[in-house]
Motif scaffolding. Structure first.
Motif, PDB file in Angstrom:
ATOM      1  N   ASP A 119      -0.082  -4.458   6.816  1.00  0.00           N
ATOM      2  CA  ASP A 119      -0.993  -3.672   7.659  1.00  0.00           C
ATOM      3  C   ASP A 119      -2.463  -3.970   7.362  1.00  0.00           C
ATOM      4  O   ASP A 119      -2.889  -3.947   6.208  1.00  0.00           O
ATOM      5  CB  ASP A 119      -0.758  -2.174   7.442  1.00  0.00           C
ATOM      6  CG  ASP A 119       0.618  -1.730   7.892  1.00  0.00           C
ATOM      7  OD1 ASP A 119       1.440  -2.588   8.247  1.00  0.00           O
ATOM      8  OD2 ASP A 119       0.861  -0.502   7.880  1.00  0.00           O
ATOM      9  N   HIS A 135      -7.843  -1.137   5.949  1.00  0.00           N
ATOM     10  CA  HIS A 135      -6.786  -0.148   6.175  1.00  0.00           C
ATOM     11  C   HIS A 135      -7.221   1.177   5.547  1.00  0.00           C
ATOM     12  O   HIS A 135      -8.188   1.215   4.787  1.00  0.00           O
ATOM     13  CB  HIS A 135      -5.473  -0.652   5.561  1.00  0.00           C
ATOM     14  CG  HIS A 135      -4.248  -0.105   6.224  1.00  0.00           C
ATOM     15  ND1 HIS A 135      -4.089  -0.064   7.583  1.00  0.00           N
ATOM     16  CD2 HIS A 135      -3.116   0.434   5.715  1.00  0.00           C
ATOM     17  CE1 HIS A 135      -2.917   0.479   7.863  1.00  0.00           C
ATOM     18  NE2 HIS A 135      -2.306   0.799   6.756  1.00  0.00           N
ATOM     19  N   ASP A 183       5.676   4.443   5.240  1.00  0.00           N
ATOM     20  CA  ASP A 183       6.561   3.426   5.841  1.00  0.00           C
ATOM     21  C   ASP A 183       6.670   2.175   4.958  1.00  0.00           C
ATOM     22  O   ASP A 183       7.482   1.298   5.219  1.00  0.00           O
ATOM     23  CB  ASP A 183       6.147   3.078   7.281  1.00  0.00           C
ATOM     24  CG  ASP A 183       4.691   2.709   7.439  1.00  0.00           C
ATOM     25  OD1 ASP A 183       3.854   3.168   6.644  1.00  0.00           O
ATOM     26  OD2 ASP A 183       4.377   1.945   8.381  1.00  0.00           O
ATOM     27  N   HIS A 184       5.860   2.118   3.892  1.00  0.00           N
ATOM     28  CA  HIS A 184       5.896   0.990   2.945  1.00  0.00           C
ATOM     29  C   HIS A 184       6.403   1.395   1.567  1.00  0.00           C
ATOM     30  O   HIS A 184       6.708   0.549   0.745  1.00  0.00           O
ATOM     31  CB  HIS A 184       4.489   0.395   2.799  1.00  0.00           C
ATOM     32  CG  HIS A 184       3.958  -0.102   4.098  1.00  0.00           C
ATOM     33  ND1 HIS A 184       3.941  -1.428   4.444  1.00  0.00           N
ATOM     34  CD2 HIS A 184       3.479   0.581   5.179  1.00  0.00           C
ATOM     35  CE1 HIS A 184       3.455  -1.558   5.669  1.00  0.00           C
ATOM     36  NE2 HIS A 184       3.172  -0.360   6.134  1.00  0.00           N
ATOM     37  N   HIS A 233       0.838  -1.201   0.000  1.00  0.00           N
ATOM     38  CA  HIS A 233       0.000   0.000   0.000  1.00  0.00           C
ATOM     39  C   HIS A 233       0.869   1.245   0.000  1.00  0.00           C
ATOM     40  O   HIS A 233       2.086   1.165   0.077  1.00  0.00           O
ATOM     41  CB  HIS A 233      -1.010   0.008   1.146  1.00  0.00           C
ATOM     42  CG  HIS A 233      -0.446   0.076   2.528  1.00  0.00           C
ATOM     43  ND1 HIS A 233       0.349  -0.906   3.065  1.00  0.00           N
ATOM     44  CD2 HIS A 233      -0.589   1.014   3.512  1.00  0.00           C
ATOM     45  CE1 HIS A 233       0.663  -0.575   4.317  1.00  0.00           C
ATOM     46  NE2 HIS A 233       0.131   0.584   4.616  1.00  0.00           N
ATOM     47  N   HIS A 279       1.191   3.921   1.989  1.00  0.00           N
ATOM     48  CA  HIS A 279       1.692   4.643   3.170  1.00  0.00           C
ATOM     49  C   HIS A 279       3.228   4.719   3.146  1.00  0.00           C
ATOM     50  O   HIS A 279       3.896   3.793   2.699  1.00  0.00           O
ATOM     51  CB  HIS A 279       1.225   3.965   4.453  1.00  0.00           C
ATOM     52  CG  HIS A 279      -0.224   4.214   4.742  1.00  0.00           C
ATOM     53  ND1 HIS A 279      -0.961   3.424   5.587  1.00  0.00           N
ATOM     54  CD2 HIS A 279      -1.064   5.179   4.292  1.00  0.00           C
ATOM     55  CE1 HIS A 279      -2.201   3.894   5.653  1.00  0.00           C
ATOM     56  NE2 HIS A 279      -2.292   4.962   4.873  1.00  0.00           N
ATOM     57  N   HIS A 319      -5.036  -1.655  12.548  1.00  0.00           N
ATOM     58  CA  HIS A 319      -3.761  -2.365  12.604  1.00  0.00           C
ATOM     59  C   HIS A 319      -3.916  -3.591  13.477  1.00  0.00           C
ATOM     60  O   HIS A 319      -4.772  -3.607  14.372  1.00  0.00           O
ATOM     61  CB  HIS A 319      -2.677  -1.460  13.219  1.00  0.00           C
ATOM     62  CG  HIS A 319      -2.048  -0.529  12.236  1.00  0.00           C
ATOM     63  ND1 HIS A 319      -1.251  -0.975  11.206  1.00  0.00           N
ATOM     64  CD2 HIS A 319      -2.091   0.811  12.119  1.00  0.00           C
ATOM     65  CE1 HIS A 319      -0.841   0.067  10.502  1.00  0.00           C
ATOM     66  NE2 HIS A 319      -1.341   1.165  11.021  1.00  0.00           N
TER      67      HIS A 319
HETATM   68 ZN   LIG Z   1      -0.212   1.400   6.497  1.00  0.00          ZN
END
Ligand SMILES: [Zn+2]
Length: 240
Positions: free
Chosen positions: A151, A133, A62-63, A58, A60, A182
């Motif tokens: 996630d 999510h 942090d990914h 996805h 976001h 989460h």
């Molecule tokens: Zn995420």
């Protein structure tokens, strides 16, 4: 390439946030190259011009934080038209995380759909149903060998859809918070009990999990479920 999950762990780089790297019979895939992924790959001597695909679960940060520089690296600075990018449509279409000028570098860009099969060279994988999510998110199964639960809030069928010999579970929260989509430790326990993998790894730790000591949490889960649950650590490598 890293075990940090969510904003605070990533912002302070308490742990690395470079995602996962898979290699099978000469096929190499980078999963969720978060912030610093390029540094983690360089430090571990992975030649990114031999990477075959980048997969985003996805959009976001942090990914996906390093997806652009990873695409550039995979294509040798854009000079070699090669490799594939798999990602949800919303990583490309609205407020995109993949820059437009980089999109001509890879050979192919594939918008992921739920419960669909794909392959990179000969290496097949399938997506789960759409995760619970904030943005469009999919989990993955790499045959019977590996299930990767990225996630998501808990949902019925999450264990079955990612069931595999080895399962990697993004455990962001210590306690479940109904308003945050989460997985918490109790969710990870439910998943492990339902799917009964040979081995499960917790990773993508949020601050509360990190403070509670992931190794201790994993040991407690192993004792309660009778299944081998371990805490991933930065740089961990596993033969499947
Ligand atoms: Zn995420």
């Amino acid at each position: 390439m890293g075990t940090a999950g969510a904003r605070f762990m990533v912002a302070r780089q308490v742990a690395a946030s470079g995602g996962l790297f898979l290699e099978e019979n000469g096929t190499r895939i980078s999963l969720d190259p978060g912030p610093g992924a390029i540094v983690q790959y360089a430090q571990r001597g992975v030649d990114l011009t031999t990477l075959d695909a980048i997969v985003l679960s996805h959009r976001h940060l942090d990914h996906s934080g390093d997806v652009n520089v990873m695409l550039e690296a995979m294509t040798d600075g854009g000079f070699q038209h090669r490799g594939q990018l798999f990602c949800p449509a919303d990583a490309l279409d609205q407020d995109p995380v993949v820059l437009k000028y980089v999109r001509r570098f890879p050979r192919e860009i594939i918008r992921l759909a739920p419960e669909t099969s794909y392959a990179v060279n000969g290496l097949p994988f399938t997506t789960s149903a759409r995760h619970v999510h904030q943005s469009e998110t999919y989990g993955f199964r790499f045959g019977e060998k590996l299930g990767w639960i990225t996630d998501s809030g808990y949902y019925d069928g999450i264990a079955e859809q990612h069931k595999a010999e080895v399962m990697v579970i993004h455990t962001v929260l210590r306690e479940c918070i109904p308003t945050l989509p989460h997985l918490c430790i109790a969710d990870a326990e439910r998943i492990v009990r339902d799917a009964k993998p040979r081995l499960a790894f917790l990773t993508h730790y949020g601050t509360t999990v990190w403070r509670a000591n992931p190794s201790k949490i994993a040991a407690d889960l192993s004792q309660r479920t009778g299944i081998d649950v371990r805490a991933a650590s930065d740089g961990l490598s596993l033969e499947l």
